[in-house]
Design a protein around this motif. Structure first.
Motif, mmCIF file in Angstrom:
data_model
loop_
_atom_site.group_PDB
_atom_site.id
_atom_site.type_symbol
_atom_site.label_atom_id
_atom_site.label_comp_id
_atom_site.label_asym_id
_atom_site.label_seq_id
_atom_site.Cartn_x
_atom_site.Cartn_y
_atom_site.Cartn_z
ATOM 1 N N CYS A 145 0.827 -1.214 0.000
ATOM 2 C CA CYS A 145 0.000 0.000 0.000
ATOM 3 C C CYS A 145 0.859 1.261 0.000
ATOM 4 N N THR B 96 -5.023 -5.498 0.189
ATOM 5 C CA THR B 96 -3.665 -6.026 -0.006
ATOM 6 C C THR B 96 -3.491 -6.606 -1.406
ATOM 7 N N SER C 133 -3.326 -3.662 -3.848
ATOM 8 C CA SER C 133 -2.057 -2.932 -3.775
ATOM 9 C C SER C 133 -0.939 -3.708 -4.460
#
Length: 262
Positions: free
Chosen positions: A126, A192, A195
């Motif tokens: 991220c 997650t 990202s």
């Protein structure tokens, strides 16, 4: 009812544990050690049978009795069926609330354990940090498809809990909290995955498959946010979810993706 909740959670754990193990090596090693200690000893097969046979018998008996009685109106009072239909309005609502709470607690604890094992590098993508010993391709692929699959599976679990819980969602505050908690944890897992895909695209650019995967994750995020909003204000959840998915799929079909990529 707690044992019923544990029994319902076992088939789900059989599905999600291997997927989570493929998504993270540390979590996989932890599961391996646990199963070795529990099952790898003399009499291990007997222990497995002691666990599996009662679960299969209980679940199959419950489902067969419910379906058979509902179809042929045997061993069930018609007035009760009518009363449940008037109260619920939709869904089956046949599983006791305590069993649903137990089921949600076991599955939720599994996800929290997975997040704890990945705490050091779970959200590193991220902020654009690539873990050591990983290339962009390896980091993007490690657990990406597994996390997307878990997210889609969690959406089905949420529908299952809300359709089969005996007390309807709008009258069950605990179930509403569970829905919000499950959706939030699932959104974290999905972030997650998104990202990782974002870092991969930044390094190597777009392809048709990467665009399709990204659009699919966007749709899953929309569905999860709808589920959270549905806890506060009643909305046509399934209709909006299907409609938004149809719109995104149509855009993928009509937009000249190859020309845009080139």
């Amino acid at each position: 009812m707690i044992l019923l909740g544990i029994g319902i959670s076992l088939p789900v754990l059989v599905i999600i544990l291997p997927v989570l193990s493929q998504a993270d090596a540390g979590f996989s090693r932890m599961l391996t050690r646990v199963f070795e200690r529990v099952f790898v000893f003399e009499g291990g097969l007997f222990l497995q049978l002691c666990i599996e046979i009662p679960v299969v018998v209980i679940l199959s008996s419950l489902m067969f009795g419910t379906v058979y009685g509902g179809i042929y109106q045997r061993n069930i009072e018609k007035d009760i069926c009518k009363e449940y239909k008037e109260i619920s309005g939709e869904g089956f609502h046949i599983i006791p609330d305590v069993a649903i709470y137990t089921f949600a607690g076991i599955i939720g604890f599994t996800y929290l354990l997975f997040i704890a094992f990945q705490a050091k590098y779970l959200f590193s993508a991220c902020v654009g940090i690539l873990p050591e010993s990983f290339t962009y391709a390896e980091y993007a692929r490690q657990g990406f498809f597994e996390l997307c699959g878990i997210t889609a599976f969690n959406v089905l679990l949420l529908f299952f809990m809300n359709i089969f819980a005996r007390t309807v969602t709008r009258e069950n505050k605990v179930l509403s909290v569970i829905n919000i908690a499950f959706s939030t944890v699932t959104i974290l897992l999905l972030i997650t995955a998104m990202s990782k895909m974002g870092m991969y695209i930044t390094a190597y650019g777009f392809t048709i498959k990467r665009i399709q995967a990204s659009v699919f994750m966007i749709w899953l995020c929309l569905v999860l946010f709808m589920i959270i909003c549905h806890q506060k204000k009643k909305i046509p959840l399934v209709r909006w979810a299907v409609f938004s998915g149809a719109v995104l799929y149509t855009l993928l079909c009509i937009l000249p993706l190859e020309a845009m990529i080139s």
